[in-house]
Motif scaffolding. Sequence first.
Motif, PDB file in Angstrom:
ATOM      1  N   ILE A   1     -25.843  84.013 -25.417  1.00 31.15           N
ATOM      2  CA  ILE A   1     -26.935  84.832 -26.403  1.00 31.15           C
ATOM      3  C   ILE A   1     -27.097  86.067 -25.758  1.00 31.15           C
ATOM      4  O   ILE A   1     -27.221  86.986 -26.198  1.00 31.15           O
ATOM      5  CB  ILE A   1     -28.195  83.875 -26.240  1.00 31.15           C
ATOM      6  CG1 ILE A   1     -29.137  84.614 -27.384  1.00 31.15           C
ATOM      7  CG2 ILE A   1     -28.821  83.647 -25.021  1.00 31.15           C
ATOM      8  CD1 ILE A   1     -28.614  84.590 -28.626  1.00 31.15           C
ATOM      9  N   SER A   2     -27.066  86.023 -24.319  1.00 30.21           N
ATOM     10  CA  SER A   2     -27.180  87.377 -23.620  1.00 30.21           C
ATOM     11  C   SER A   2     -26.193  88.289 -23.777  1.00 30.21           C
ATOM     12  O   SER A   2     -26.578  89.484 -24.221  1.00 30.21           O
ATOM     13  CB  SER A   2     -27.396  87.224 -22.140  1.00 30.21           C
ATOM     14  OG  SER A   2     -28.657  86.328 -21.749  1.00 30.21           O
TER      15      SER A   2
ATOM     16  N   TYR B   1     -24.155  77.236 -43.071  1.00 30.48           N
ATOM     17  CA  TYR B   1     -23.679  77.645 -41.665  1.00 30.48           C
ATOM     18  C   TYR B   1     -24.840  77.391 -40.671  1.00 30.48           C
ATOM     19  O   TYR B   1     -24.607  76.845 -39.639  1.00 30.48           O
ATOM     20  CB  TYR B   1     -23.393  79.307 -41.357  1.00 30.48           C
ATOM     21  CG  TYR B   1     -23.322  79.903 -40.098  1.00 30.48           C
ATOM     22  CD1 TYR B   1     -22.307  80.005 -39.343  1.00 30.48           C
ATOM     23  CD2 TYR B   1     -24.473  80.657 -39.768  1.00 30.48           C
ATOM     24  CE1 TYR B   1     -22.150  80.278 -38.050  1.00 30.48           C
ATOM     25  CE2 TYR B   1     -24.525  81.058 -38.612  1.00 30.48           C
ATOM     26  CZ  TYR B   1     -23.365  81.185 -37.769  1.00 30.48           C
ATOM     27  OH  TYR B   1     -23.472  81.720 -36.498  1.00 30.48           O
ATOM     28  N   TYR B   2     -26.128  77.692 -41.015  1.00 26.92           N
ATOM     29  CA  TYR B   2     -27.200  77.572 -40.195  1.00 26.92           C
ATOM     30  C   TYR B   2     -27.672  76.158 -40.281  1.00 26.92           C
ATOM     31  O   TYR B   2     -27.991  75.538 -39.225  1.00 26.92           O
ATOM     32  CB  TYR B   2     -28.441  78.492 -40.856  1.00 26.92           C
ATOM     33  CG  TYR B   2     -28.128  79.811 -40.704  1.00 26.92           C
ATOM     34  CD1 TYR B   2     -28.168  80.654 -39.590  1.00 26.92           C
ATOM     35  CD2 TYR B   2     -27.882  80.530 -42.110  1.00 26.92           C
ATOM     36  CE1 TYR B   2     -28.130  82.094 -39.644  1.00 26.92           C
ATOM     37  CE2 TYR B   2     -27.614  81.865 -41.864  1.00 26.92           C
ATOM     38  CZ  TYR B   2     -27.272  82.604 -40.854  1.00 26.92           C
ATOM     39  OH  TYR B   2     -27.312  83.884 -40.801  1.00 26.92           O
ATOM     40  N   ARG B   3     -27.493  75.413 -41.300  1.00 20.69           N
ATOM     41  CA  ARG B   3     -27.728  74.056 -41.311  1.00 20.69           C
ATOM     42  C   ARG B   3     -26.810  73.345 -40.387  1.00 20.69           C
ATOM     43  O   ARG B   3     -27.302  72.204 -39.672  1.00 20.69           O
ATOM     44  CB  ARG B   3     -27.489  73.669 -42.700  1.00 20.69           C
ATOM     45  CG  ARG B   3     -28.667  73.961 -43.630  1.00 20.69           C
ATOM     46  CD  ARG B   3     -28.240  73.592 -45.041  1.00 20.69           C
ATOM     47  NE  ARG B   3     -29.120  74.039 -46.006  1.00 20.69           N
ATOM     48  CZ  ARG B   3     -29.094  73.855 -47.355  1.00 20.69           C
ATOM     49  NH1 ARG B   3     -28.091  73.279 -47.818  1.00 20.69           N
ATOM     50  NH2 ARG B   3     -30.087  74.204 -48.000  1.00 20.69           N
ATOM     51  N   LEU B   4     -25.430  73.682 -40.088  1.00 20.32           N
ATOM     52  CA  LEU B   4     -24.699  73.141 -39.252  1.00 20.32           C
ATOM     53  C   LEU B   4     -24.969  73.452 -37.924  1.00 20.32           C
ATOM     54  O   LEU B   4     -24.460  72.683 -37.110  1.00 20.32           O
ATOM     55  CB  LEU B   4     -23.167  73.654 -39.723  1.00 20.32           C
ATOM     56  CG  LEU B   4     -22.603  73.089 -40.885  1.00 20.32           C
ATOM     57  CD1 LEU B   4     -21.216  73.763 -41.162  1.00 20.32           C
ATOM     58  CD2 LEU B   4     -22.360  71.490 -40.937  1.00 20.32           C
ATOM     59  N   ILE B   5     -25.487  74.518 -37.798  1.00 19.74           N
ATOM     60  CA  ILE B   5     -25.849  74.959 -36.193  1.00 19.74           C
ATOM     61  C   ILE B   5     -26.581  73.923 -35.599  1.00 19.74           C
ATOM     62  O   ILE B   5     -26.812  73.265 -34.658  1.00 19.74           O
ATOM     63  CB  ILE B   5     -26.257  76.366 -36.291  1.00 19.74           C
ATOM     64  CG1 ILE B   5     -25.016  77.075 -36.099  1.00 19.74           C
ATOM     65  CG2 ILE B   5     -26.946  76.499 -34.676  1.00 19.74           C
ATOM     66  CD1 ILE B   5     -25.612  78.753 -36.233  1.00 19.74           C
TER      67      ILE B   5
ATOM     68  N   ALA C   1     -22.174  85.552 -41.503  1.00 21.37           N
ATOM     69  CA  ALA C   1     -21.225  85.913 -42.308  1.00 21.37           C
ATOM     70  C   ALA C   1     -20.173  84.826 -41.916  1.00 21.37           C
ATOM     71  O   ALA C   1     -19.052  84.584 -42.678  1.00 21.37           O
ATOM     72  CB  ALA C   1     -20.539  87.250 -41.752  1.00 21.37           C
ATOM     73  N   HIS C   2     -20.296  84.099 -40.940  1.00 24.90           N
ATOM     74  CA  HIS C   2     -19.421  82.926 -40.735  1.00 24.90           C
ATOM     75  C   HIS C   2     -19.609  81.906 -41.678  1.00 24.90           C
ATOM     76  O   HIS C   2     -18.838  80.756 -41.406  1.00 24.90           O
ATOM     77  CB  HIS C   2     -19.732  82.370 -39.181  1.00 24.90           C
ATOM     78  CG  HIS C   2     -19.172  83.304 -38.022  1.00 24.90           C
ATOM     79  ND1 HIS C   2     -19.526  82.999 -36.899  1.00 24.90           N
ATOM     80  CD2 HIS C   2     -18.426  84.456 -38.217  1.00 24.90           C
ATOM     81  CE1 HIS C   2     -18.868  83.889 -36.115  1.00 24.90           C
ATOM     82  NE2 HIS C   2     -18.392  84.859 -36.984  1.00 24.90           N
ATOM     83  N   THR C   3     -20.352  82.024 -42.580  1.00 21.58           N
ATOM     84  CA  THR C   3     -20.445  80.864 -43.985  1.00 21.58           C
ATOM     85  C   THR C   3     -19.001  80.923 -44.715  1.00 21.58           C
ATOM     86  O   THR C   3     -18.556  79.997 -45.333  1.00 21.58           O
ATOM     87  CB  THR C   3     -21.418  81.375 -44.815  1.00 21.58           C
ATOM     88  OG1 THR C   3     -21.651  80.379 -45.668  1.00 21.58           O
ATOM     89  CG2 THR C   3     -21.518  82.673 -45.499  1.00 21.58           C
ATOM     90  N   LEU C   4     -18.592  82.370 -44.378  1.00 20.26           N
ATOM     91  CA  LEU C   4     -16.992  82.415 -45.050  1.00 20.26           C
ATOM     92  C   LEU C   4     -15.941  82.308 -44.225  1.00 20.26           C
ATOM     93  O   LEU C   4     -16.021  83.010 -42.973  1.00 20.26           O
ATOM     94  CB  LEU C   4     -17.045  83.666 -45.896  1.00 20.26           C
ATOM     95  CG  LEU C   4     -17.791  83.951 -46.873  1.00 20.26           C
ATOM     96  CD1 LEU C   4     -17.946  85.324 -47.642  1.00 20.26           C
ATOM     97  CD2 LEU C   4     -17.625  82.802 -48.054  1.00 20.26           C
ATOM     98  N   GLY C   5     -14.773  81.693 -44.464  1.00 21.23           N
ATOM     99  CA  GLY C   5     -13.623  81.891 -43.820  1.00 21.23           C
ATOM    100  C   GLY C   5     -13.114  80.715 -42.746  1.00 21.23           C
ATOM    101  O   GLY C   5     -13.550  79.643 -43.214  1.00 21.23           O
TER     102      GLY C   5
ATOM    103  N   SER D   1     -18.950  78.881 -29.723  1.00 20.07           N
ATOM    104  CA  SER D   1     -20.098  79.098 -28.701  1.00 20.07           C
ATOM    105  C   SER D   1     -21.105  79.981 -29.224  1.00 20.07           C
ATOM    106  O   SER D   1     -22.374  79.766 -28.884  1.00 20.07           O
ATOM    107  CB  SER D   1     -19.419  79.191 -27.362  1.00 20.07           C
ATOM    108  OG  SER D   1     -18.624  78.385 -26.626  1.00 20.07           O
ATOM    109  N   ALA D   2     -20.659  80.960 -29.573  1.00 19.00           N
ATOM    110  CA  ALA D   2     -21.639  81.961 -30.147  1.00 19.00           C
ATOM    111  C   ALA D   2     -22.531  81.605 -31.223  1.00 19.00           C
ATOM    112  O   ALA D   2     -23.380  82.033 -31.251  1.00 19.00           O
ATOM    113  CB  ALA D   2     -20.678  83.323 -30.485  1.00 19.00           C
ATOM    114  N   ASP D   3     -21.923  80.729 -31.964  1.00 24.52           N
ATOM    115  CA  ASP D   3     -22.903  80.298 -33.098  1.00 24.52           C
ATOM    116  C   ASP D   3     -23.780  79.386 -32.761  1.00 24.52           C
ATOM    117  O   ASP D   3     -25.050  79.652 -32.691  1.00 24.52           O
ATOM    118  CB  ASP D   3     -21.808  79.394 -34.110  1.00 24.52           C
ATOM    119  CG  ASP D   3     -20.817  80.443 -34.735  1.00 24.52           C
ATOM    120  OD1 ASP D   3     -21.084  81.405 -35.049  1.00 24.52           O
ATOM    121  OD2 ASP D   3     -19.621  79.969 -35.103  1.00 24.52           O
ATOM    122  N   GLN D   4     -23.454  78.243 -31.873  1.00 27.33           N
ATOM    123  CA  GLN D   4     -24.386  77.424 -31.221  1.00 27.33           C
ATOM    124  C   GLN D   4     -25.332  78.065 -30.242  1.00 27.33           C
ATOM    125  O   GLN D   4     -26.484  77.740 -30.104  1.00 27.33           O
ATOM    126  CB  GLN D   4     -23.535  76.374 -30.657  1.00 27.33           C
ATOM    127  CG  GLN D   4     -24.050  75.010 -30.478  1.00 27.33           C
ATOM    128  CD  GLN D   4     -24.465  74.409 -32.024  1.00 27.33           C
ATOM    129  OE1 GLN D   4     -23.505  74.492 -32.810  1.00 27.33           O
ATOM    130  NE2 GLN D   4     -25.863  73.927 -32.364  1.00 27.33           N
TER     131      GLN D   4
END
Length: 318
Positions: A166-167, A253-257, A189-193, A265-268
Amino acid sequence: MASFAVAFSHFAILLLTAVSLGSSLSLDYYDKTCPSADFIVTKAVRNAAYKDKTVPAALLRMHFHDCFIRGCDASVLLNSVGNNKAEKDGPANLSLHSFFVIDDAKKELESYCPGVVSCADILAMAARDAVVLSGGPTWDVPKGRKDGRTSKASETIQLPSPAFNISQLQQSFSQRGLSLDDLVALSGAHTLGFAHCSSFEGRIRNFSPASNVDPAMNPSFAGSLRNMCPVNNKAKNAGANMDTSPTTFDNNYYRLILQKKGLFSADQALLNFPKTKNLVNEFASSKEAFTRAFVNSMIKMSSITGGQEIRKNCRAVN
């Protein structure tokens, strides 16, 4: 890590002197000189997406990767020439595709209003159309960007890594004038792809001496990813969808996080800071809140300018 910090600091100075928030952009920029610009770009994107459902995600990612280097100047579209290796040939960009969509739009625009519409504006409009065609929101794209004349593969190391904490994410975004709110919204945007195994393989096996799997990842999810990415796998296209609806722009995407099923890692990592965690919860519970924030942040990001010319060919400087 020290060398990364030095390199990043040097790049931040370069970035801040090379680009700026585009105060010269306007919604009516082409009203008199090329009034059909939006329509022509949308047609090119729609035609390509009809034939290949991966095109929208590719165009949205391309726009991000363009804006995060020298501003939204279409430098990601330039081909390598001679000893100069361009951005598109940098390691982080080798999986970019669908450049032909921008070429198609540019070709028609040049026949309709030659020398008027920049490749950078085409890419910004195409990214908007990619979201719309995937079921997401629309917005008026401010226009008037210029195209850059410099493209260096070596600078793609400055793109946010899937492994960032996060930093590091906050630093990367703040150097471009983007806030934590923008970070969380644009991460959507990671909801796509689709992502190749190399982007997340370090999380699913041999993560650390204490844990084979990243503790921040749902164990069953990690198991399914290991099946998709076996050891010594040589399949170039092996990987996983970014979320459970990879061709639909939504808030899954957010629900999965929240379920510890973020692919990167950047998502979580968005759960590792109170403000970003609160936004993840908000966007997971409200698609409307997410899309509203996404549009605002897209306009903000795509207004980072830095070009000098209007290219006749998006793949080469004039």
